[in-house]
Scaffold this motif. Structure first.
Motif, PDB file in Angstrom:
ATOM      1  N   GLU A 147      12.532   3.178  -6.623  1.00 35.85           N
ATOM      2  CA  GLU A 147      12.422   3.519  -8.051  1.00 35.85           C
ATOM      3  C   GLU A 147      10.980   3.822  -8.449  1.00 35.85           C
ATOM      4  O   GLU A 147      10.717   4.781  -9.172  1.00 35.85           O
ATOM      5  N   GLN A 148      10.064   3.030  -7.904  1.00 35.83           N
ATOM      6  CA  GLN A 148       8.645   3.282  -8.224  1.00 35.83           C
ATOM      7  C   GLN A 148       8.199   4.646  -7.709  1.00 35.83           C
ATOM      8  O   GLN A 148       7.532   5.403  -8.408  1.00 35.83           O
ATOM      9  N   LEU A 149       8.604   4.968  -6.486  1.00 35.16           N
ATOM     10  CA  LEU A 149       8.164   6.245  -5.901  1.00 35.16           C
ATOM     11  C   LEU A 149       8.802   7.423  -6.632  1.00 35.16           C
ATOM     12  O   LEU A 149       8.160   8.453  -6.858  1.00 35.16           O
ATOM     13  N   ARG A 150      10.062   7.257  -6.992  1.00 34.51           N
ATOM     14  CA  ARG A 150      10.720   8.329  -7.751  1.00 34.51           C
ATOM     15  C   ARG A 150       9.982   8.555  -9.074  1.00 34.51           C
ATOM     16  O   ARG A 150       9.762   9.695  -9.488  1.00 34.51           O
ATOM     17  N   ALA A 151       9.587   7.444  -9.698  1.00 31.48           N
ATOM     18  CA  ALA A 151       8.878   7.555 -10.986  1.00 31.48           C
ATOM     19  C   ALA A 151       7.563   8.320 -10.809  1.00 31.48           C
ATOM     20  O   ALA A 151       7.076   8.958 -11.735  1.00 31.48           O
ATOM     21  N   ARG A 176       0.824  -1.221   0.000  1.00 31.30           N
ATOM     22  CA  ARG A 176       0.000   0.000   0.000  1.00 31.30           C
ATOM     23  C   ARG A 176       0.856   1.267   0.000  1.00 31.30           C
ATOM     24  O   ARG A 176       0.348   2.385   0.140  1.00 31.30           O
ATOM     25  N   ALA A 177       2.169   1.071  -0.156  1.00 29.79           N
ATOM     26  CA  ALA A 177       3.080   2.204   0.013  1.00 29.79           C
ATOM     27  C   ALA A 177       2.767   3.355  -0.943  1.00 29.79           C
ATOM     28  O   ALA A 177       2.726   4.519  -0.529  1.00 29.79           O
ATOM     29  N   LYS A 178       2.507   3.043  -2.201  1.00 30.40           N
ATOM     30  CA  LYS A 178       2.307   4.116  -3.196  1.00 30.40           C
ATOM     31  C   LYS A 178       1.178   5.042  -2.777  1.00 30.40           C
ATOM     32  O   LYS A 178       1.300   6.267  -2.831  1.00 30.40           O
ATOM     33  N   GLU A 179       0.083   4.424  -2.341  1.00 31.86           N
ATOM     34  CA  GLU A 179      -1.085   5.233  -1.986  1.00 31.86           C
ATOM     35  C   GLU A 179      -0.784   6.078  -0.728  1.00 31.86           C
ATOM     36  O   GLU A 179      -1.184   7.243  -0.642  1.00 31.86           O
ATOM     37  N   VAL A 180      -0.022   5.519   0.205  1.00 32.47           N
ATOM     38  CA  VAL A 180       0.266   6.265   1.433  1.00 32.47           C
ATOM     39  C   VAL A 180       1.270   7.404   1.145  1.00 32.47           C
ATOM     40  O   VAL A 180       1.171   8.495   1.713  1.00 32.47           O
ATOM     41  N   TYR A 181       2.216   7.160   0.242  1.00 35.05           N
ATOM     42  CA  TYR A 181       3.131   8.246  -0.143  1.00 35.05           C
ATOM     43  C   TYR A 181       2.357   9.362  -0.854  1.00 35.05           C
ATOM     44  O   TYR A 181       2.643  10.547  -0.649  1.00 35.05           O
TER      45      TYR A 181
END
Ligand code: LLP
Length: 426
Positions: free
Chosen positions: A222-226, A177-182
């Motif tokens: 890498e995903q979060l940077r993108a 769930r990291a992407k949504e929380v970021y």
């Protein structure tokens, strides 16, 4: 390696005979070695040489002011998990920009304390906590630097009570769930997202679980940077284990851990933070006790010592093994003995070791519990109204009491009597 070695059959702490400290301070007591603390901190610092990094000592392992000052003088940062620890770090002279605030339940008061006193980052563990940090920072008109602790669902292969990286544990946000929380963090006022945090457990004796977790963190970076997040710092937690049973364990060394970190994460060019506690403090401390009685049971001998589960709770709480050695070694050729080593507290759980092979001991002999520097004094209590035992710090041929034993009066006088009881006693 530590600096508690025998010389001519007698245990020394650096250049001080342990017997001499016992004679002056009385037993039981904790005794720490400055050189061992320094050595262990440097091992981590050197293991990460060549990468931008900060070693933040997890002070929950041993938090006496003298210990914190010793490490702070070498440039250590601190990992704190409460307002009290934050205050201790500041009192030891650690600047706010070297203090990392971890833990699942930071209160608004604690958040405010850190934001006003200065903080390197909060490691956020849930959405409601993130909202609280956002609210306090906005109220104070400041920006709170944060990482989000992700739970990578990796088995740390350690004792269940100190494993933190599985999905059933209370720690962090599921990595799925990291992407949504970021994204939520980026939308809230008063927060500055700077990185990712992970900590999968304590007393890890293999590198594989760390590596599995850090690979997931690398992918996530890498995903979060993108997605436009400025991920520039990775907090990798603590957890590297120590050899509690010297005869048969050899966990990986900090240098091996450091090499793995560089291999798995180096290409991301992030600043690396680590939070070791046990490896820095564990073998830097011993607990010294005196044998009160040798008692013969029906089928065993009990060594009743003056330290107890309230002074060192690890064996009772985690079935932890501590090597236990005599302060004065046996004469060569003496028959060994086998003991159950117990304290005086009124619980059968007050047992340090069962059927332990040792030199023969008698009333009045001194023994030392090795590897007691981490999670020893800090987890002690006054159960059975036993005074907290003193802490002593050795440096070369000097030693100093860094926390003294309270008197019975001091313990009793912390209680206060309500008015109605005072009146009835008139
Ligand atoms: N960072 C975080 C977020 C932690 O929760 C811990 C330990 C550390 C760092 C430091 O881990 P270390 O390097 O010391 O393994 N009382 C238990 C250990 C509890 C560890 C709790 N968290 C014991 O006596 O074994």
């Amino acid at each position: 390696m530590d600096h508690f070695l025998y010389r001519d059959g007698e245990l020394f702490a650096e250049d001080v005979p342990v017997k001499e400290i016992a004679a002056q301070v009385g037993t039981p007591f904790y005794c720490y070695s400055t050189a061992t603390f320094e050595r262990h901190f440097r091992l981590f610092d050197e293991a990460l040489e060549g990468t931008d990094h900060l070693v933040c000592y997890a002070m929950k392992a041993a938090s006496n002011q003298a210990i914190l000052k010793t490490l702070a003088a070498l440039g250590a940062g601190m990992d704190v998990v409460s307002g009290g620890e934050y205050a201790r770090a500041k009192a030891a002279g650690v600047p706010g920009n070297k203090i990392v605030f971890s833990g699942v339940g930071k209160t608004e008061d604690e958040i405010e304390l850190a934001l006003t006193g200065g903080i390197r980052q909060f490691n956020v563990e849930s959405e409601p906590e993130m909202a609280a940090i956002s609210a306090v920072a906005s109220r104070l008109g400041v920006e709170a630097p944060i990482t989000i602790r992700v739970n990578p669902d990796v088995d740390a292969k350690t004792h269940a009570k100190i494993a933190t990286g599985k999905s059933e544990n209370k720690f962090g946000i599921p990595i799925s769930r990291a992407k949504e929380v970021y994204a939520l963090a980026a939308s809230l006022p008063g927060l500055k997202v700077i990185g990712i945090d992970v900590h999968i457990g304590s007393q890890l004796t293999q590198l594989a679980p760390f590596e599995a977790a850090y690979k997931k963190v690398a992918e996530l970076t890498e995903q979060l940077r993108a997605e436009g997040h400025d991920i520039k710092r990775l907090d990798l937690g603590g957890g590297l284990g120590i050899p509690y049973e010297r005869s048969n364990s050899a966990p990986p060394l900090p240098v091996e851990y450091g090499a793995m970190v560089k291999r798995v994460l180096g290409h991301l060019n992030c600043e690396i933070e680590i939070e070791p506690g046990r490896l820095i403090a564990g073998n830097a401390g011993i607990m010294v006790c005196k044998v009160i009685y040798v008692k013969s049971g029906e089928d065993r001998e009990f060594l009743i010592v003056d330290g107890a589960m309230n002074d060192l709770i690890r064996p009772a709480m985690y079935e932890a093994h501590h090597d236990i050695v005599p302060v004065v070694e046996a004469e060569p050729g003496q028959e060994p003995a086998q003991y159950d080593i117990v304290g005086p507290v009124c619980e059968s759980g007050d047992t340090f070791a069962k059927g332990r092979n040792m030199a023969q001991l008698a009333d009045g002999d001194l023994i030392a519990f090795r590897s007691a520097g981490a999670y020893g004094a800090v987890m002690s209590s006054e159960y059975n109204t036993r005074p907290l035992i003193p802490e002593v710090l050795v440096k070369d041929d000097q030693f100093a009491v860094i926390r003294r034993r309270p008197t019975y009066e001091e313990m009793i006088n912390r209680d206060s009597i309500p008015e109605w009881l005072d009146q009835t006693s008139d």
